[in-house]
Motif scaffolding. Structure first.
Motif: not given
Length: 193
Positions: A2-5, A59-62, A88-94, A146-148
């Motif tokens: 998960h990406a977050m910024q 952030y890249l969360w595991t 807080v913006q967040h994206w699902t990791g690809l 990273a791509l999300a």
């Protein structure tokens, strides 16, 4: 993954040494944070490839549990107490890939966001972006990429760490003040579905 910024835009005359000192004195607190793959302490200074002064860690969360633990814990509350509560913006990791310079310390990061047009099939847009992300990881100076995706807005996020100051990649450019990598090895390699 998960990406977050979050982005904290500061006044034009803000002394950015305050942010540098904050990171230098508090950044180590996440060096062993469970569920955190990478935290890049990012900053932009007005007039240096940026129209604004901004503190914008990415952030890249595991695990989602790690992300939630951070957002609802004392570390994030300290930021809220000092700057107010940011969106807080967040994206699902690809995908995630180590780059050609993966052992180097990053000096610069790029973040490129792009909307997937309604006329384009999401799978087709993601496949094209995956190819670009793989090529980017092989670029000299790339440390990791990273791509999300944010499916709420159908927005793709491309994030890359660089060992040099002037990458040719598109997007917003940030100075990397510090990097925490407690679970970097758990981010995986390649596509994540």
């Amino acid at each position: 993954m998960h990406a977050m910024q979050y982005e904290i835009t500061l006044p034009a005359d803000y002394d950015m040494e305050i942010i540098r000192t904050r990171v230098a004195t508090r950044g180590h607190l996440l060096d062993t944070f469970p569920g955190l793959g990478i935290k890049a302490y990012l900053m932009r200074e007005r007039g240096k490839h940026s129209p604004v002064n901004q503190y914008a860690p990415l952030y890249l969360w595991t695990t989602p549990a790690g992300m939630n633990s951070f957002l609802l814990g004392p570390g994030f509350q300290g930021l809220v107490d000092d700057f107010g509560r940011p969106e807080v913006q967040h994206w699902t990791g690809l995908s995630y890939a180590e780059g050609a310079a993966s052992a180097a310390l990053p000096r610069t990061a790029t973040r490129h966001r792009e909307r997937i047009p309604a006329s384009v099939a999401p799978a087709a847009a993601v496949e094209e972006s995956l190819e670009r992300s793989c090529r980017l990881a092989k670029t000299p100076g790339a440390i990791a990429t990273a791509l999300a995706v944010d499916p709420r807005r159908w927005e793709l996020l491309h994030f890359t760490l660089w060992e040099h100051d002037d990458p040719e990649a598109p997007g917003d450019r940030y100075e990397v003040l510090r990097l925490c990598v407690p679970e970097r090895a758990r981010l995986g390699d390649g596509r994540q579905w």
